[in-house]
Write an enzyme that holds these catalytic residues in place. Structure first.
Site, PDB file in Angstrom:
ATOM      1  N   ARG A   1      90.719  41.335 -13.876  1.00 44.16           N
ATOM      2  CA  ARG A   1      90.316  41.069 -15.256  1.00 44.16           C
ATOM      3  C   ARG A   1      90.015  42.367 -16.006  1.00 44.16           C
ATOM      4  NH1 ARG A   1      85.323  38.594 -15.646  1.00 44.16           N
ATOM      5  NH2 ARG A   1      85.815  38.554 -17.861  1.00 44.16           N
TER       6      ARG A   1
ATOM      7  N   CYS B   1      82.425  35.933 -16.540  1.00 45.62           N
ATOM      8  CA  CYS B   1      81.767  36.191 -15.261  1.00 45.62           C
ATOM      9  C   CYS B   1      80.419  35.487 -15.200  1.00 45.62           C
ATOM     10  CB  CYS B   1      81.553  37.694 -15.069  1.00 45.62           C
ATOM     11  SG  CYS B   1      83.007  38.566 -14.470  1.00 45.62           S
TER      12      CYS B   1
ATOM     13  N   LYS C   1      89.212  47.534 -22.150  1.00 37.00           N
ATOM     14  CA  LYS C   1      89.360  46.075 -22.157  1.00 37.00           C
ATOM     15  C   LYS C   1      88.493  45.437 -23.234  1.00 37.00           C
ATOM     16  CE  LYS C   1      86.836  43.257 -19.938  1.00 37.00           C
ATOM     17  NZ  LYS C   1      86.123  42.191 -19.192  1.00 37.00           N
ATOM     18  N   ASN C   2      87.221  45.807 -23.270  1.00 36.99           N
ATOM     19  CA  ASN C   2      86.284  45.153 -24.184  1.00 36.99           C
ATOM     20  C   ASN C   2      86.590  45.451 -25.642  1.00 36.99           C
ATOM     21  OD1 ASN C   2      84.888  43.949 -22.087  1.00 36.99           O
ATOM     22  ND2 ASN C   2      83.445  45.644 -21.877  1.00 36.99           N
TER      23      ASN C   2
ATOM     24  N   ARG D   1      84.867  35.057 -22.046  1.00 39.41           N
ATOM     25  CA  ARG D   1      83.776  35.128 -23.020  1.00 39.41           C
ATOM     26  C   ARG D   1      84.278  35.565 -24.398  1.00 39.41           C
ATOM     27  NH1 ARG D   1      78.530  33.470 -24.116  1.00 39.41           N
ATOM     28  NH2 ARG D   1      77.539  34.957 -25.483  1.00 39.41           N
TER      29      ARG D   1
ATOM     30  N   ILE E   1      69.829  43.638 -19.183  1.00 43.34           N
ATOM     31  CA  ILE E   1      70.745  42.976 -20.112  1.00 43.34           C
ATOM     32  C   ILE E   1      71.048  41.547 -19.679  1.00 43.34           C
ATOM     33  CG2 ILE E   1      72.949  43.141 -21.322  1.00 43.34           C
ATOM     34  CD1 ILE E   1      71.057  45.474 -21.869  1.00 43.34           C
TER      35      ILE E   1
ATOM     36  N   ARG F   1      73.899  34.510 -21.442  1.00 41.72           N
ATOM     37  CA  ARG F   1      74.592  35.090 -22.598  1.00 41.72           C
ATOM     38  C   ARG F   1      74.708  34.083 -23.747  1.00 41.72           C
ATOM     39  NH1 ARG F   1      79.619  38.609 -20.368  1.00 41.72           N
ATOM     40  NH2 ARG F   1      80.301  36.695 -19.425  1.00 41.72           N
TER      41      ARG F   1
ATOM     42  N   ASP G   1      77.549  47.396 -17.346  1.00 42.59           N
ATOM     43  CA  ASP G   1      78.809  47.242 -16.621  1.00 42.59           C
ATOM     44  C   ASP G   1      78.978  48.262 -15.499  1.00 42.59           C
ATOM     45  OD1 ASP G   1      79.631  45.031 -17.986  1.00 42.59           O
ATOM     46  OD2 ASP G   1      80.996  46.078 -19.339  1.00 42.59           O
TER      47      ASP G   1
END
Length: 457
Positions: A411, A128, A34-35, A104, A341, A133, A319
């Site tokens: 998602r 999320c 996904k990312n 994002r 993070i 961030r 994650d």
């Protein structure tokens, strides 16, 4: 979803019904990352020629990014897991808030649009609720490349400095190795004049995938995957065909689920070195790992407590912090999980404690005393990865669990329950409908107290 019938309002929502203490067995096909796919979609804006992306996961986040591109005039043709992207006739305009809110990755478009067209206007991004961030690294880097940027009423407006026709290469040192900032600046620098050097760059596999596709398009990017990335700007980028890398987070989630249920499964295709930190911790906690080519097999065994600390790649991925915590709740001994993070990524602690775990949290450090069993509950996942953690916890519990908040799960995990079902898990997506108490119901905050006790109709 809110429905109205006979002048009465009802809440209609989906949930998963999960029967606990079943064993997983078989093979899992891992979807595209996904990312990675999200940033590759943004990168397609850098050329007026067609980009063909293969192995694109079918996720709501991907759909949202596609809608953002369509709003700019991009033509998309979707066939199964392939996307054909035509960005020839783009109309530069401010993206609507309702499109970028909750995603994002929408902000990644700013670097591509700015360097190709000389201007971009994008609302501040959402996603999320796991922390601030900030986008300071993006903005400071773009300014170093020669952009003028102002933020007006939560709209980021960027344009080239007066009388300049292009961005110009620069030496940029990031204060922290931000993945999003690294990706944004790589895209912006790819069409800039001269050489750009990004120091303290993020090293994640998704960045390496972006650089590989951009180089296929004619970019000149060197040393992706290292702390210093060099980009020599080119005049034009062309189209290409590129296959999205496998999703290391999805693969890690299934491996953790197998460890939690003392199961044996194989995940494929994967790139094993993308998961090295996770595999090391799984082995340390008692599982046996076998790597063959692009597949990883795991045999779960007695779970021992281990400590983890999230870190940028190649460290333990943030994650997978929540799913791994679900594993540690039933481990023998005491473990410590430190989140470095994001400052608000421990939403699952209270939920896991409701299921019977013993976790204390202070300053983003979770101290976990392993328990013998968790109990099934009705709970709502509050973000993407906490939802996955609740499902893993439910797999280990003695009774039935009902997990809500699937809009988060969808998602980032493609056909998650179907893949678990093929592995032998009794899991089913169901729909609930109930009357809304309009005096205290807040559609934007479906909390666990409201949902608790609901059962499938």
């Amino acid at each position: 979803m809110v429905c109205v019938s006979n002048n009465k309002s009802y809440l209609k929502s989906q949930h998963l019904k999960i029967i606990g203490q079943k064993t997983l067995r078989g093979k899992v096909k891992i979807s595209g990352a996904k990312n990675s796919a999200l940033v590759l979609l943004a990168a397609s804006l850098l050329t007026d020629e067609k980009i063909i992306l293969d192995n694109v996961p079918l996720l709501t986040d991907i759909e949202k990014m596609g809608n953002i591109l369509k709003n700019l005039g991009v033509k998309l043709h979707n066939k199964d897991h392939q996307l054909i992207i035509d960005s020839k006739n783009i109309s530069i305009q401010e993206l609507p808030y309702e499109l970028v809110n909750g995603l994002r990755a929408s902000f990644f478009c700013i670097g591509a649009l700015l360097t190709r067209f000389g201007e971009a206007s994008i609302p501040l991004p959402g996603g999320c609720n796991i922390g601030e961030r900030p986008i300071n690294e993006h903005i400071n880097g773009l300014r170093a490349l020669g952009a003028e940027i102002i933020i007006d009423r939560d709209i980021v407006k960027a344009k080239l400095v007066k009388k300049k026709s292009k961005l110009f290469g620069a030496n940029i040192r990031l204060n922290c190795p931000s993945v999003g900032a690294t990706e944004t600046l790589i895209m912006a620098a790819s069409l800039a004049e001269g050489r750009t050097v990004i120091e303290n760059a993020a090293r994640e596999p998704e960045i390496q995938d972006l650089c590989q596709m951009l180089n296929k398009m004619g970019a000149k990017i060197y040393d992706s995957g290292k702390e210093k990335i060099i980009i020599d700007g080119v005049h034009k980028l062309h189209g290409c065909t590129h296959k999205v890398i496998p999703d290391r987070i999805e693969a890690g989630t299934f491996l953790i689920a197998a460890a939690a249920t003392s199961s044996s499964i194989t995940v494929s295709p994967v790139i094993p070195n993308h998961l090295e930190a996770v595999l090391n911790k799984l082995e340390e906690s008692g599982s046996k790992i076998i790597i063959k080519g692009n597949s990883i097999s795991i045999k779960g065994n007695n779970i021992k407590a281990v400590d983890i600390k999230t870190a940028p790649f190649p460290g333990f991925p943030t994650d997978l912090q929540a799913p791994f915590m679900a594993l540690m709740t039933i481990a023998k001994g005491r473990s410590k999980i430190t989140e470095t993070i994001f400052e608000n990524r421990m939403n699952h602690v209270d939920l896991l404690n409701q299921m019977g775990s013993s976790i204390t949290l202070k300053d983003n450090i979770a101290h976990i005393n392993g328990v013998k069993n968790l109990r099934g509950m009705t709970l709502v996942g509050l973000d993407l990865r906490s939802s996955a953690a609740l499902i893993i916890a439910a797999l280990t519990s003695k009774s039935v669990s009902y997990v809500y908040g699937l809009e988060h799960l969808d998602r980032g995990y493609e056909n998650f329950e179907q893949k678990l079902s093929k592995l032998g898990i009794e899991i089913k997506r169901q729909i609930t409908k109930r009357k809304i108490n309009e005096s205290n119901y807040d559609k934007s905050n479906q909390n666990n107290k409201e949902i608790a006790g609901i059962r499938a109709a």
